[in-house]
Design a protein around this motif. Structure first.
Motif, short mmCIF file in Angstrom:
data_model
loop_
_atom_site.label_atom_id
_atom_site.label_comp_id
_atom_site.label_asym_id
_atom_site.label_seq_id
_atom_site.Cartn_x
_atom_site.Cartn_y
_atom_site.Cartn_z
N ASP A 79 0.68 -1.47 -0.17
CA ASP A 79 -0.01 -0.34 -0.12
C ASP A 79 1.04 0.97 0.35
N GLY A 80 2.17 1.08 0.23
CA GLY A 80 3.05 2.58 0.11
C GLY A 80 3.53 2.92 -1.24
N LEU A 81 3.04 1.56 -2.06
CA LEU A 81 3.01 2.12 -3.94
C LEU A 81 2.85 2.47 -4.39
N THR A 82 1.18 2.94 -3.83
CA THR A 82 0.52 4.45 -4.62
C THR A 82 0.89 5.69 -5.07
N ASN A 83 0.45 5.13 -6.74
CA ASN A 83 0.42 6.27 -7.46
C ASN A 83 2.48 6.14 -7.53
N THR A 131 -9.28 -1.16 -11.61
CA THR A 131 -9.62 0.15 -12.71
C THR A 131 -9.39 -1.25 -13.86
N ALA A 132 -8.81 -2.77 -13.13
CA ALA A 132 -8.38 -3.78 -14.46
C ALA A 132 -9.30 -4.15 -14.64
N LEU A 133 -10.77 -4.49 -13.78
CA LEU A 133 -12.20 -5.15 -14.41
C LEU A 133 -12.96 -3.99 -14.64
N GLY A 134 -12.71 -2.96 -14.37
CA GLY A 134 -13.66 -1.88 -14.77
C GLY A 134 -14.95 -2.56 -13.82
N THR A 135 -15.48 -2.59 -13.26
CA THR A 135 -16.61 -2.67 -12.28
C THR A 135 -16.08 -2.76 -10.85
N ILE A 195 -15.08 0.49 -4.02
CA ILE A 195 -13.91 0.66 -4.53
C ILE A 195 -14.75 1.09 -6.09
N LYS A 196 -14.59 2.19 -6.85
CA LYS A 196 -15.17 1.75 -8.09
C LYS A 196 -14.13 2.32 -9.10
N PRO A 197 -13.90 2.24 -10.40
CA PRO A 197 -12.46 2.05 -11.61
C PRO A 197 -12.14 3.23 -11.20
N GLY A 198 -11.53 3.51 -11.41
CA GLY A 198 -10.19 4.82 -12.10
C GLY A 198 -9.48 5.12 -10.71
N GLU A 199 -9.67 4.39 -9.95
CA GLU A 199 -9.40 5.34 -8.19
C GLU A 199 -7.23 5.18 -7.98
#
Length: 468
Positions: free
Chosen positions: A307-311, A396-400, A443-447
């Protein structure tokens, strides 16, 4: 504290006690050694597993448990005698010795027939029985005489608690010898492959009185991924789940039994009385084990560090972490691939690239599943699902939309919920409407942005072949 669940995994056995509100009150884990006797061979020490199972049964008794439910991993084979003594180690779902069978004539021809495409695969129990026919004819002959039983791990554990040769419908449906659509033996498979009819346990419902052991009633036997579907409240079309443990199992509910191919499996999720629930599944053999590999190499101190690898940028590295093959598309001999390393590559960039590779391999499975079922929401469970970064990348990968429950032990929770049905506290309709579901994170796609393109991953994987 009367509900006890024994969840038999590939590397350990978990025991969890739930109260009447399905809150965990006690848990214990016993490791069971995995063995690698040859290239592509992956076994579990059967004697060690039996000892661990008996220990947890005794613990359940000592803790005052009255009802026991059992979940197991699937697609396994073991042989045992009338006293319950194992005669071979458990051939696990990670084992690929079936390649020795399916790549040789006549099976190399048969596997392309419509009926055989989802049966004659390297990990299928049918293929493992064919391996025994070729390599352990002594066991086959003893089975014909009624001296030996051959079946899945679930049927072995059922024998230990009941002294009966039985199996639950969901596990038996994945052997390739019992049809989940018409709920009967597939005579053609026995005849065509010359498998003795004695390799045929009685098939019973998942919620069933299997017997009593140490004064406790065993009322549920179910495969782990099917139990997780129950635990996630996924018994209606529109719901899917991804279990992220040693591997990742991607499942979705479908409206009826359907034959599928391309690395996917038809699934009987649950049978109870006249109610039968079906699904479709694909799995990636190595995901959590890939993270463990990163820790072993010293690239991560622990999975929590993800979780420290965000962005974090991947610096255009492409990693295909197919460390135990790929099943969708079917590439059992696929190997891991790394491209784009430079002198400027950082540890953080490489680890991030590995995680993106994992979620895009899961995405390949999801794309295939959507040909058979609508999926509006995906619920996740398993150890890796505790990582918020992994879940954001997955959404994001699943778009769901991706949801996680408060309790990520969905397999054990599903067994406990079915024990409530067995005991008469809940009805099956209560389970269908999700009386036991408690979502804590959505969680929504694209975050979180993905750098790795799925089409690139697909082209690379499709180009992988078994080495001569």
């Amino acid at each position: 504290m009367s509900l006890g669940v024994i969840d038999v995994g590939t590397t350990n056995i978990k025991f969890i006690i739930y109260d009447d509100e399905l809150n965990q009150r006690y848990s214990e884990t016993v490791n069971v050694p995995m063995l690698f006797p040859a290239n592509y061979y992956v076994e579990q020490d059967a004697n060690a597993l039996r000892l661990a199972f008996n220990h947890l049964i005794n613990t359940a008794r000592d803790k005052g448990v009255k009802y026991i439910g059992i979940s197991t991993y699937r697609a396994s084979i073991i042989a045992w005698d009338k006293s319950g003594n194992p005669l071979i180690n458990i051939i696990t779902w990670l084992d690929r010795r079936g390649l020795e069978i399916v790549n040789k004539f006549p099976y190399s021809f048969m596997r392309h027939l419509p009926l055989m495409s989802s049966i004659l695969i390297p990990t299928s129990p049918v293929t493992q029985v064919l391996w025994l026919l070729r390599n352990r004819q002594d066991l086959i002959e003893r089975a014909r005489k009624g001296e030996v039983f051959i079946g899945t791990l679930s049927s072995y554990l059922a024998y230990l608690v009941s002294n009966r040769y039985v199996n639950d419908a969901g596990n038996e449906a994945l052997t390739g010898l019992w049809h989940p659509g018409n709920l009967s033996r597939i005579d053609l498979i026995y005849d065509l492959l010359k498998i003795p009819r004695e390799v045929s346990p009685e098939v019973v419902d998942n919620v069933h009185e299997f017997g009593e052991v140490n004064g406790m009633t065993v009322g549920v036997l179910i495969a782990d991924q099917q139990a997780a579907m129950v635990g996630e409240g996924c018994l209606s079309v529109g719901c899917g789940k991804v279990t992220n443990g040693t591997g990742s199992f991607v499942d979705a509910v479908i409206d009826r039994f359907r034959l599928v191919g391309g690395g996917l499996l038809p699934l009987l999720i649950l049978k109870y009385g006249g109610s039968v629930f079906y699904g479709v599944e694909g799995f990636l053999p190595a995901t959590g084990s890939v993270i463990d590999w990163l820790v072993k190499l010293g690239l991560l101190s622990s999975p929590q560090e993800l979780d420290g690898l965000t962005n974090v940028s991947t610096q255009d590295i492409v990693v295909i972490p197919a460390l135990a093959g790929v099943n969708v598309p079917p590439r059992p001999c696929a190997r891991g691939l790394i491209d784009g390393l430079t002198l400027n590559t950082t540890r953080e960039a490489f680890v991030r690239a590995v995680v993106e590779g994992v979620v895009q391999l899961i995405g390949l499975i999801f794309d295939k599943i959507k040909n058979y079922s609508r999926v509006d929401v995906v619920r996740v469970d398993g150890g890796l699902s505790r990582s918020a970064l992994f879940l954001r990348l997955l959404a994001t990968a699943l778009g769901t939309i991706v949801e996680r429950q408060r309790d990520v032990e969905a397999t054990a929770r599903g067994v406990a919920a079915l024990l409530k049905v067995f005991r008469g506290d809940w009805s099956l309709n209560d389970i269908i409407r999700g009386i036991h579901v408690n979502v804590e994170l959505q969680i929504k796609p694209g975050e979180e942005r993905l750098s790795l393109n799925r089409d690139v991953v697909k082209r690379i994987v499709e180009g992988m072949r078994c080495r001569a």
